[in-house]
Design an enzyme around this catalytic site. Structure first.
Site, PDB file in Angstrom:
ATOM      1  N   ASP A 149       0.314   1.691   1.832  1.00 11.79           N
ATOM      2  CA  ASP A 149       0.506   2.357   2.986  1.00 11.79           C
ATOM      3  C   ASP A 149      -1.122   2.051   3.241  1.00 11.79           C
ATOM      4  O   ASP A 149      -2.054   1.441   3.248  1.00 11.79           O
ATOM      5  CB  ASP A 149      -0.087   3.497   2.312  1.00 11.79           C
ATOM      6  CG  ASP A 149       0.054   5.034   3.685  1.00 11.79           C
ATOM      7  OD1 ASP A 149       0.638   5.542   4.432  1.00 11.79           O
ATOM      8  OD2 ASP A 149      -1.504   5.572   3.854  1.00 11.79           O
ATOM      9  N   GLU A 197       3.249  -1.692   4.396  1.00 15.58           N
ATOM     10  CA  GLU A 197       3.032  -0.102   6.203  1.00 15.58           C
ATOM     11  C   GLU A 197       2.257  -0.535   6.155  1.00 15.58           C
ATOM     12  O   GLU A 197       1.059  -0.874   5.990  1.00 15.58           O
ATOM     13  CB  GLU A 197       3.030   0.416   5.546  1.00 15.58           C
ATOM     14  CG  GLU A 197       3.834   2.104   6.237  1.00 15.58           C
ATOM     15  CD  GLU A 197       2.714   2.282   7.194  1.00 15.58           C
ATOM     16  OE1 GLU A 197       2.385   3.181   7.757  1.00 15.58           O
ATOM     17  OE2 GLU A 197       1.117   2.729   6.535  1.00 15.58           O
TER      18      GLU A 197
END
Ligand code: GLC
Length: 642
Positions: free
Chosen positions: A278, A320
């Protein structure tokens, strides 16, 4: 040859498929990767000899902790090579508590995934988080303790076992950039523990934060302006790029890296096949820069990758990185790190460009931008998606917008107005996210169906608008299913779920319009799917059919066989998935009018129209009287040619 290929090669010399007491390949992998690990480590942490020794013994310790069943799977995957490029994979992203009640209930939904053809699940964060605002779980209190609202560790183990038995892959987030302010390290830091204060970027006064602010952009300018938050207890400023309760980890401290590697492996050992890294663009901060996409961030990610590969080589990483197209590619690793960073990355460029094509009805920016992106390394693949739980950022290259004869500022303004219903004629029903009046920047939120006109059609009881919206929904999904990479359907989109405006009444959500596209799954609608012909069932059945087709077409595996053709018609997007003997051709018409491509042009790019059947509609595609191939509004064709 990247490091994974080296492991495969070395492994083929000793045929051991079942792990006995010790994995004979572990030492081999360690030996193969160690020089790269040490050069990455020492370039980030010069002189940190003790920390390096600690890291090496940590690798041994973490390998011992890896469950045997997963070690076996690791070897199988190593043998199989680039398993993640397979056409058999079709993903879905979901919030466990919004799609189902909890983990045990999610287990009962496995037949639903099977019915649609989904075999790769991205479960949004399920570990403990602060009560109240927690950025949908992206503020973590732990990296491996399941939040009781989702169930117990046992429930999760049972779920993963079941999923594995069905050949279903699992992706979970590793929120690698920050922890919540309730995480044990943050609490220690706030209580005055100096060691843990160095786990974060903490400053006694505004001197350094003010210098950072000069070049660091704001991520949530409306709800969390600035990049630092004052912590009363500690009497210091702490870096918080996202929300004020998300503290950025200080990776300049090698102990943070080692502790996070431990957390990464604990997560992987829960039975995770793909780890979603992330917000990884933010991992390294440097004064005088934007503190995004820095070379050190890439080295750090590669360091994680190389260590994970030694311990758990079957687990892969998804980047990401919702950043400019040329920067996304760097997360696959470049130069000396090529192929040794992340195996998968979100194709955020394709996603954003598709939304541009819908609004403009033109495919020229889409085509130009995709053609200019250098090709990805051959071991890498994309996650192709249309919508997710986040906003849509208008991250197009200004230079390419100019090349269309559009002014970038006005063009983005048009797109924001088109999608946030600020134009009388627009069918879209979206919302604005993080509008910054200083520079006119803004992002878009809303569900696929609402952004493509279904909400308006239903509200106005206009069957033409509804029909058009269904065609657009299927066309965009058809593109991600055939483009090359892992298609990831956002849960709810398979039944045309509309915006959910209830977030406005919830104090924890009301300042974050991304909640408009985080709906509760409507199982009432699902029950009716086979009983009635509705727009929901048309979407579900259409997707189900395309998924089945995808899995039957090995050419759709991502073997880097994608050829995007400059279309002779500005409304039509044409690409080919080329094989040695045959090809799959994909055509999409982004216009509300019937469009045509001349047969002569098709022939010039190697497509011969003779006895061709569109696999999606099962209809023959024939030339018209003017020797053109016609494509209906929002029609999407898959044609196999010899
Ligand atoms: C990622 C997530 C997003 C979250 C952010 C901070 O971009 O997708 O939802 O707000 O990271 O963790």
């Amino acid at each position: 040859m990247n490091q994974a290929a080296l492991h495969q090669l070395l492994m083929s010399r000793k045929q051991v498929t079942e792990i006995t007491t010790e994995d004979p390949y572990y030492e081999q992998r360690l030996a193969t990767n160690l020089s790269l690990i040490s050069s990455l480590f020492f370039s980030l942490y010069p002189e940190s000899n003790n920390a390096f020794k600690k890291l090496v013994s940590k690798l041994d310790e973490l390998f011992k902790e890896r469950p045997k069943v997963l070690k076996n799977l690791d070897l199988e995957r190593l043998n199989a090579g680039n398993w993640y490029q397979s056409e058999q994979l079709v993903g879905m992203q979901l919030y466990v508590d919004r799609f189902a009640k909890d983990i045990p209930d999610l287990e009962t939904k496995i037949p639903y995934f099977e019915k649609l053809g989904v075999n790769y699940l991205h479960l949004m964060p399920i570990t403990t988080r602060p009560k109240g605002e927690n950025d949908g779980g992206y503020a973590v209190n732990s990296y491996h303790e399941i939040d009781p609202k989702y169930g117990t560790k046992k429930d999760f183990e049972r779920f993963t076992k079941k999923a594995r038995s069905k050949n279903m892959l699992l992706m979970l987030d590793f929120v690698v950039n920050h922890t919540s302010d309730e995480f044990v390290w943050a609490k220690e830091a706030a209580a005055g523990n100096k060691e843990y204060q160095e786990y974060y970027y903490t400053f006694p006064n505004r001197a350094i934060p003010d210098q950072y602010e000069q070049t660091m952009p704001e991520i949530f300018p409306e709800s969390a302006p600035g990049n630092f938050t004052y912590n009363e207890a500690m009497g210091s400023w702490v870096m918080t790029c996202f929300n004020k309760y998300q503290w950025d980890l200080n990776y300049k401290n090698p102990l943070v890296f080692i502790a996070m590697l431990d957390n990464l492996l604990k997560l992987a050992n829960m039975g995770v096949d793909v780890v979603r890294f992330d917000a990884l663009a933010f991992l390294w901060k440097k004064l005088g820069t934007q503190s995004q996409n820095l070379p050190e961030a890439h080295q750090l990610i590669s360091l994680f990758r190389m260590c994970l590969q030694v311990i758990a080589p079957g687990v892969i990483l998804l980047a990401e990185a919702i950043v400019a197209p040329k920067n996304i590619l760097k997360y696959f690793g470049e130069d000396g790190l090529e192929g040794n960073e992340c195996e998968v990355a979100y194709n955020a460029s394709l996603m954003a460009l598709l939304w541009n094509s819908v609004a403009t009805t033109k495919t020229s920016l889409l085509h130009k931008s995709l053609m200019e992106i250098p090709s990805k390394p051959k071991n890498a693949t994309w996650i192709n998606y249309i919508r997710c739980h986040d906003d849509i950022g208008l991250g197009y290259d200004d230079e390419f917008i100019w090349a269309m004869d559009w002014d970038p500022y006005n063009h983005r303004k048009f797109l924001l107005e088109y999608y946030t219903s600020n134009l009388a004629w627009t069918p879209a029903r979206g919302m604005m996210f993080m509008y910054n009046p200083k520079n006119g920047d803004g992002r878009i939120t809303g569900s696929t169906a609402s952004l493509l006109g279904l909400e308006k059609g239903i509200y106005e009881n206009n069957h033409t608008i509804i029909k058009t919206a269904v065609s657009k929904i299927l066309m965009l999904h058809g593109i991600i299913l055939s483009y090359g990479g892992i298609p990831l359907i956002y849960a709810g989109d398979e039944i045309g779920t509309l915006n959910d405006y209830s977030f406005k009444d919830n104090d924890d959500y009301k300042d974050d319009s991304r909640w408009v596209n985080r709906p509760i799954q409507d199982w009432g609608v699902v029950k009716q799917l086979t009983k009635r012909d509705t727009y929901n069932s048309q979407i579900f059945n259409g997707l189900q059919k395309m998924i089945k087709l995808r899995k039957a077409l090995p050419l759709l595996a991502d073997t880097n066989n994608l050829f995007i053709h400059p279309s002779a018609n500005p409304h039509i997007f044409v690409f080919e998935r080329k094989g040695l003997k045959n090809s799959v051709w994909v055509f999409s018409n982004f216009d509300k009018n019937l469009q045509a491509i001349s047969i002569a042009w098709l022939q010039s790019v190697g497509f011969n129209l003779e006895n061709n059947k569109d696999l999606i509609s099962d209809l023959m595609i024939l030339p018209d009287a003017y020797n053109n191939m016609q494509i209906a509004p929002y029609q999407h064709l898959w044609i196999v040619t010899e």
